[in-house]
Design an enzyme around this catalytic site. Structure first.
Site, PDB file in Angstrom:
ATOM      1  CG  ASP A 176      -1.686   1.206   1.418  1.00 46.05           C
ATOM      2  OD1 ASP A 176      -2.375   1.580   0.454  1.00 46.05           O
ATOM      3  OD2 ASP A 176      -1.630   1.830   2.496  1.00 46.05           O
ATOM      4  CG  ASP A 220      -1.951   7.408   0.227  1.00 41.14           C
ATOM      5  OD1 ASP A 220      -1.306   8.442   0.080  1.00 41.14           O
ATOM      6  OD2 ASP A 220      -2.680   6.921  -0.656  1.00 41.14           O
TER       7      ASP A 220
HETATM    8  C1  G6P Z   1      -5.664   5.750   0.160  1.00 41.21           C
HETATM    9  C2  G6P Z   1      -5.843   6.507   1.451  1.00 41.21           C
HETATM   10  C3  G6P Z   1      -7.284   6.906   1.650  1.00 41.21           C
HETATM   11  C4  G6P Z   1      -7.803   7.624   0.424  1.00 41.21           C
HETATM   12  C5  G6P Z   1      -7.676   6.755  -0.800  1.00 41.21           C
HETATM   13  C6  G6P Z   1      -8.119   7.452  -2.065  1.00 41.21           C
HETATM   14  O1  G6P Z   1      -6.132   4.465   0.301  1.00 41.21           O
HETATM   15  O2  G6P Z   1      -5.439   5.713   2.564  1.00 41.21           O
HETATM   16  O3  G6P Z   1      -7.366   7.727   2.797  1.00 41.21           O
HETATM   17  O4  G6P Z   1      -9.163   8.003   0.593  1.00 41.21           O
HETATM   18  O5  G6P Z   1      -6.311   6.383  -0.953  1.00 41.21           O
HETATM   19  O6  G6P Z   1      -7.211   8.486  -2.338  1.00 41.21           O
HETATM   20  P1  G6P Z   1      -7.370   9.601  -3.446  1.00 41.21           P
HETATM   21  O7  G6P Z   1      -5.987  10.196  -3.523  1.00 41.21           O
HETATM   22  O8  G6P Z   1      -7.775   8.930  -4.715  1.00 41.21           O
HETATM   23  O9  G6P Z   1      -8.389  10.549  -2.956  1.00 41.21           O
HETATM   24 MG    MG Z   2      -2.713   3.112   3.599  1.00 35.07          MG
END
Ligand code: G6P
Ligand code: MG
Length: 221
Positions: free
Chosen positions: A8, A10
């Protein structure tokens, strides 16, 4: 033997979780909806729209789909302005050294992220060259906890799920990994997830944990 690792992004390789928080907080404040760090933890790993739906549970106003789309776009504009300043210095040395070690061991490395901004972040931080495959939020129909993102990454890496480890900080990500038949390694916030197969207290523990993981018993030896 574990042949591949799917990360993953983020909250695992970069601390963009704090930028997501700031962007959602700004939107929630404008809408006068209560939102704090604890609420933000529940948004880890889930899609942008699912995150908004979660936040709107604390609102007594109803929003049309069009309004919701506008709100997610507004949040994303704030978020993009924050990640635009990211540089390679936003990646800890421990992460770089670990990725290097895994590559030298011949493991295939991939990214499985729900984020539509994942590729931009990988470019800004110069992480892209480490990965043989990247699957992001623009390539999937169903976000975590659905396993689609990891299944696509495994296909691109040419490995079967039970020969691949997923490294995740989100309970939704651990659930996605297990639903897809992967070996789930938890870091950070996901450490308390009962579903994970192993816990990484330090990112740099990953190479030794991978070597010590017994695929037949699905446990660390
Ligand atoms: C990751 C983060 C989430 C976020 C998602 C979508 O999984 O942990 O917190 O909502 O990505 O991200 P984006 O950049 O597409 O809004
Ligand atoms: Mg994450």
């Amino acid at each position: 033997m574990i042949k591949a690792v799917i990360f993953d992004l983020d909250g695992v390789m970069v601390h963009t979780d704090r930028f997501h928080y700031r962007a959602w907080k700004q939107l929630a404040d404008e809408l006068a909806i209560p939102f704090d760090e604890a609420c933000n933890q529940r948004l880890r790993g889930i899609s942008r729209m699912d995150s908004l739906e979660h936040i709107l549970k604390n609102s007594n106003q109803s929003y049309s789909l069009k309004q919701k789309i506008q709100l997610t776009e507004k949040k994303n504009d704030t978020y993009k302005a924050l990640i635009a300043h990211m540089t390679p210095a936003d990646v800890e040395q421990e992460v770089l050294r670990t990725l290097e070690t895994l590559k030298n061991k011949g493991l295939r490395l991939g990214v499985g992220s729900s984020s539509k901004n994942a590729r931009f972040i990988l470019e800004r931080t110069s992480l892209s060259p480490y990965f043989d495959a990247v699957v992001d939020g623009t390539m999937i129909a169903k976000a975590k906890p659905d396993p689609e993102v990891f299944i696509k990454a495994a296909e691109l890496l040419g490995v079967v799920p039970n020969a691949a480890a997923v490294v995740e900080d989100a309970p939704a990500g651990i659930a996605a990994a297990k639903a897809g038949g992967f070996i789930a390694f938890a870091v950070g916030d996901a450490i308390s997830s009962a579903l994970s197969d192993a816990v990484l207290y330090h990112f740099s523990d990953l190479p030794i944990c991978l070597s010590n993981f017994n695929i037949s018993s699905n446990k660390l030896q």
